[in-house]
Design an enzyme around this catalytic site. Structure first.
Site, PDB file in Angstrom:
ATOM      1  N   ARG A  88       0.849  -1.185   0.000  1.00  0.00           N
ATOM      2  CA  ARG A  88       0.000   0.000   0.000  1.00  0.00           C
ATOM      3  C   ARG A  88       0.887   1.238   0.000  1.00  0.00           C
ATOM      4  NH1 ARG A  88      -4.012   2.486   4.592  1.00  0.00           N
ATOM      5  NH2 ARG A  88      -5.069   3.977   3.218  1.00  0.00           N
ATOM      6  N   HIS A  89       0.434   2.288  -0.663  1.00  0.00           N
ATOM      7  CA  HIS A  89       1.179   3.548  -0.741  1.00  0.00           C
ATOM      8  C   HIS A  89       1.370   4.181   0.639  1.00  0.00           C
ATOM      9  CE1 HIS A  89      -2.409   5.916   0.136  1.00  0.00           C
ATOM     10  NE2 HIS A  89      -3.067   5.062  -0.647  1.00  0.00           N
ATOM     11  N   ARG A 135       0.403   9.329  -5.327  1.00  0.00           N
ATOM     12  CA  ARG A 135       0.812   8.786  -4.028  1.00  0.00           C
ATOM     13  C   ARG A 135       1.465   7.417  -4.165  1.00  0.00           C
ATOM     14  NH1 ARG A 135      -4.798   8.838  -4.419  1.00  0.00           N
ATOM     15  NH2 ARG A 135      -5.968   6.947  -3.897  1.00  0.00           N
ATOM     16  N   GLU A 178      -6.808   2.881  -7.174  1.00  0.00           N
ATOM     17  CA  GLU A 178      -7.775   2.565  -6.125  1.00  0.00           C
ATOM     18  C   GLU A 178      -9.179   2.474  -6.701  1.00  0.00           C
ATOM     19  OE1 GLU A 178      -8.704   1.103  -3.644  1.00  0.00           O
ATOM     20  OE2 GLU A 178      -7.971   2.249  -1.904  1.00  0.00           O
ATOM     21  N   HIS A 200      -3.200   0.239  -3.660  1.00  0.00           N
ATOM     22  CA  HIS A 200      -4.079   0.902  -2.696  1.00  0.00           C
ATOM     23  C   HIS A 200      -4.816  -0.102  -1.823  1.00  0.00           C
ATOM     24  CE1 HIS A 200      -3.515   4.613  -5.113  1.00  0.00           C
ATOM     25  NE2 HIS A 200      -3.480   3.753  -6.111  1.00  0.00           N
TER      26      HIS A 200
END
Length: 207
Positions: free
Chosen positions: A7-8, A59, A83, A146
């Site tokens: 995940r970012h 991101r 996402e 995401h």
């Protein structure tokens, strides 16, 4: 074959509890520090990554950038790894969404947000992109993406029921947490799951 889902790092929207979906919100200072710590961890991974993919949102790309430097790999940016699209809920807090449409919010993401997409739509989109990679048995692909994407993929690959996993927050990934899935002999194993051990040094530094 090994795929590591990441995940970012943290954004201002994450810190404020706001939905960001496809909004292009950059990492904040903590998010950048998280990404640097992640890069150090994966650079020391016993199975050297061979592919680095990322959602094309800022991101995720900002999280992937120090990874690219540490691993010596180009970032393959993919729109399909974005996402879940949350349409009219973009930028709202959880409390604001619940106040506007509590019934639909309780069913989300299995039911799409207004002008958004459902988790089934998301799973098809992301699954098609990853299926096209044609990885070799010795490959290790790192995928920076995401939260909802990762939960959807874990459910698809590990056979979890999405509704149950979502309600229990099973496999919930904090910012830059990672899960590694290995395919061998027709079986899939996940180890570690939603691990953010590389952030311990940040917490110690903050103290």
């Amino acid at each position: 074959m090994l795929i590591t889902l990441v995940r970012h790092g943290q954004t201002a929207h994450n810190a404020a509890g706001r939905f960001q979906g496809w909004a292009d919100i950059p990492l904040n200072d903590l998010g950048r520090a998280q990404a640097a710590a992640l890069a150090g961890r994966l650079a020391a991974h016993p199975v050297r990554p061979t592919h680095l993919l990322s959602s094309d949102l800022g991101r995720a790309l900002q999280t992937a950038a120090p990874l690219a430097g540490a691993l010596g790999l180009p970032v393959q940016a993919r729109t399909e790894l974005r996402e879940i699209h949350i349409g009219a809920w973009e930028g709202l807090t959880f409390a604001e969404i619940e106040a506007q449409d509590a019934g639909r919010f309780r069913q989300w993401p299995q039911v799409a947000a207004p002008q958004g997409e459902s988790v089934a739509d998301l799973t098809r989109r992301v699954g098609a992109a990853l299926a096209g990679l044609e990885l070799q048995p010795t490959d290790h692909a790192v995928v920076v993406t995401h939260g909802v994407v990762i939960t959807a993929l874990l459910c698809e690959w590990l056979g979890w029921d999405f509704g149950e996993a979502w309600a229990a927050r099973r496999g919930l990934h904090h910012n830059t947490a990672l899960s590694s899935l290995r395919w061998a002999g027709g079986a899939v194993q996940c180890e570690p799951l939603a691990c953010a051990a590389h952030l311990e040094s940040l917490a110690m530094g903050a103290g």
